[in-house]
Design an enzyme around this catalytic site. Structure first.
Site, short mmCIF file in Angstrom:
data_model
loop_
_atom_site.label_atom_id
_atom_site.label_comp_id
_atom_site.label_asym_id
_atom_site.label_seq_id
_atom_site.Cartn_x
_atom_site.Cartn_y
_atom_site.Cartn_z
N LYS A 14 32.92 56.80 21.19
CA LYS A 14 32.50 55.63 20.40
C LYS A 14 31.75 56.05 19.13
O LYS A 14 32.04 55.55 18.05
CB LYS A 14 31.60 54.71 21.25
CG LYS A 14 32.24 54.21 22.53
CD LYS A 14 31.35 53.21 23.25
CE LYS A 14 30.06 53.79 23.80
NZ LYS A 14 30.22 54.72 24.96
N ARG A 128 29.40 68.44 24.90
CA ARG A 128 28.48 67.90 23.89
C ARG A 128 27.07 68.35 24.19
O ARG A 128 26.29 68.63 23.29
CB ARG A 128 28.59 66.37 23.89
CG ARG A 128 27.78 65.72 22.79
CD ARG A 128 28.07 64.24 22.68
NE ARG A 128 27.44 63.46 23.74
CZ ARG A 128 27.63 62.16 23.93
NH1 ARG A 128 28.44 61.48 23.13
NH2 ARG A 128 27.03 61.52 24.90
N ARG A 146 25.14 57.95 34.90
CA ARG A 146 25.52 57.10 33.75
C ARG A 146 26.86 56.43 34.01
O ARG A 146 27.06 55.26 33.66
CB ARG A 146 25.57 57.94 32.47
CG ARG A 146 24.16 58.27 31.98
CD ARG A 146 24.15 59.45 31.05
NE ARG A 146 24.79 59.19 29.78
CZ ARG A 146 25.21 60.16 28.95
NH1 ARG A 146 25.07 61.43 29.29
NH2 ARG A 146 25.77 59.86 27.82
#
Ligand code: AMP
Length: 190
Positions: A14, A128, A146
């Site tokens: 996103k 990441r 999450r």
């Protein structure tokens, strides 16, 4: 005016895609995760509160998040539109966003969801985490939490926007450019 909810689980891309889209369409990009992280860096009371949830991979409470989001939108009275990245993440947030934007006469145009299989998401997040410095990207247990938050509280928003005929699903697997291209086609069709 285009108001786009860029949707998808953690690691769907996103933020990466929003960076391209905001330039292409002259939209203001609001990432609630980034706003929280900036508050953590700035040692604000909001940052301190948010950190206690974020470090575990839990969602920050709705009231705090919704108030913050409204403040961010109101900072840009002349915006051509917004890309909401990481918001809404619960039904209450979605309703609050609709009420807020409808009162301004600038409703959500579409919810565009980046669809990516979970195993690839875990790989992307751990990768990441090597460079982002984000504690919530560096620990597989936090990442799983999450996803659990996403599955139990957020995924249902697909139904919420589908009921309004605003849901658009996009294949989120491929090169960054390929995915930007798919998103552009979707946005240009609005
Ligand atoms: P993100 O940068 O979107 O991956 O968000 C990182 C973390 O910030 C999430 O795991 C939550 O703890 C918090 N967060 C971001 N956006 C929201 C939201 N809309 N509602 C609740 N918590 C959020």
């Amino acid at each position: 005016m285009k108001n786009i909810v860029l949707f998808g689980p953690p690691g769907a891309g996103k933020g990466t895609q929003a960076d391209f889209l905001k330039t292409l369409y002259h939209l203001i990009h609001i990432s609630t995760g980034d706003v929280f992280r900036n508050n953590i860096k700035g040692n604000t009371a909001l940052g301190l509160l948010a950190k206690s949830y974020m470090d575990k991979g839990d969602l920050v409470p709705d009231k705090v998040t919704i108030d913050m989001l409204k403040d961010e939108v109101d900072k840009h009275p002349h915006a051509k539109g917004f890309i909401f990245d990481g918001f809404p993440r619960t039904s209450s947030q979605a309703t609050a966003l609709d009420n807020f934007l409808n009162a301004k006469g600038t409703p959500i145009s579409a919810m565009i969801a980046l669809e990516v299989p979970e195993q690839l998401l875990v790989e992307r997040l751990l990768n990441r985490g090597l460079t982002s410095g984000r504690p919530d990207d560096q620990d597989e247990a936090k990442i799983r939490n999450r996803f659990n938050e996403y599955e139990t509280k957020t995924a249902i928003l697909v139904d919420y926007y589908s009921a309004q005929h605003k849901f658009i699903g996009i294949n989120g697997v491929g090169s960054i450019e390929e995915i930007t291209d798919r998103l552009r086609k979707a946005i240009d069709s609005l």
